[in-house]
Enzyme design. Structure first.
Site, short mmCIF file in Angstrom:
data_model
loop_
_atom_site.label_atom_id
_atom_site.label_comp_id
_atom_site.label_asym_id
_atom_site.label_seq_id
_atom_site.Cartn_x
_atom_site.Cartn_y
_atom_site.Cartn_z
NE ARG A 37 15.31 10.27 42.93
CZ ARG A 37 15.57 10.06 41.64
NH1 ARG A 37 16.70 9.48 41.30
NH2 ARG A 37 14.70 10.40 40.72
CB THR A 82 21.81 15.55 47.50
OG1 THR A 82 20.64 14.99 48.11
CG2 THR A 82 22.03 16.95 48.05
CG ASP A 98 8.25 10.06 39.71
OD1 ASP A 98 9.17 10.65 40.29
OD2 ASP A 98 7.35 9.41 40.32
CG ASP A 157 5.17 12.20 39.55
OD1 ASP A 157 4.69 12.33 40.70
OD2 ASP A 157 6.09 12.89 39.11
N1 URA Z 1 12.39 6.78 40.33
C1 URA Z 1 11.44 6.75 39.36
O1 URA Z 1 10.25 6.77 39.65
N2 URA Z 1 11.83 6.70 38.07
C2 URA Z 1 13.12 6.65 37.69
O2 URA Z 1 13.40 6.57 36.50
C3 URA Z 1 14.10 6.68 38.71
C4 URA Z 1 13.72 6.75 40.02
#
Ligand code: URA
Length: 210
Positions: free
Chosen positions: A105, A109, A201, A204
């Site tokens: 991602r 953007t 995330d 992560d």
């Molecule tokens: N991707 C993620 O890992 N966490 C989110 O909250 C949104 C997209």
């Protein structure tokens, strides 16, 4: 038939999800919980797999025993966080074929950028289960499903851990034929595209990166 959105509200799923959301939960525990939840979600997403019978011998007599029918299903992990769901499901369905879609991602953007695509042959004859823990804006999920359809997939389900209403709406608009199975429909996206309350995330948290 599945509704467009199925929320798996089983107590075990919900309890494990709450542990995953807690910010103090360490990566190793986070991964283990995701593996466990993935198997409970897989139970739901495979509920309507076609069945046939096969004659077997029990120690007592012959019987026509129920077995899965048709071509082996395909699990497609949307990298990298999808792998956290993939591992547990593969344990449950070891004969599944596996594909990978690499999308990252763009943080500015929020649009998906493709960097890898490898899927099993004859996708058109298989149930395809695309897995990604977080359905946020829906941009990368929609892009991944676009690619799978281009590669021939016709019977697709999307399995995620958390969904935001925005992502569900985006998927419904772009791919109304793809049912979504999730453990939770959260409140909303924040200004950075994160699901709220969410869990941060997923990649992560799984891999200890930041
Ligand atoms: N991707 C993620 O890992 N966490 C989110 O909250 C949104 C997209």
């Amino acid at each position: 038939m599945y509704d467009h959105l199925t929320i798996v509200d089983h107590p075990l799923v919900q309890h494990k999800l709450s542990l995953m959301r807690e910010k103090e939960t360490q990566s190793a525990v986070f991964r283990q919980l995701l593996r466990e939840i993935s198997q409970l979600l897989a139970y739901e997403v495979t509920r309507e797999l076609p069945m046939t019978t096969q004659e077997i011998d029990t120690p007592l007599q012959k019987m026509d025993a129920p077995v899965l029918a048709g071509k082996k299903l395909a699990l497609v992990s949307i990298l990298r966080a999808g792998n956290g769901l993939l591992d547990g499901i593969l344990e449950l369905i070891p004969l599944a074929r596996v594909g990978f879609v690499g999308l990252y991602r763009d943080e500015e953007t929020l649009e998906p950028v493709q960097y890898y695509f490898k899927v099993p042959e004859a996708l058109e004859d298989r149930l395809v289960i695309a897995v990604d823990p977080m359905l946020a804006t829906g941009n990368s999920s929609v892009a991944a499903i676009d690619l799978l359809k281009k590669a021939g997939a016709r019977n697709i389900r999307f399995l995620c851990l958390l969904a935001a209403p925005e992502g569900v709406a985006r998927m419904k608009e772009a791919h109304p034929d793809v049912p979504i199975i999730t453990a939770s429909l959260d409140e909303r996206l924040n200004e950075n595209g994160y699901i709220v309350p969410g869990l941060g995330d997923a990649g992560d948290r799984m891999f200890g990166t930041k």
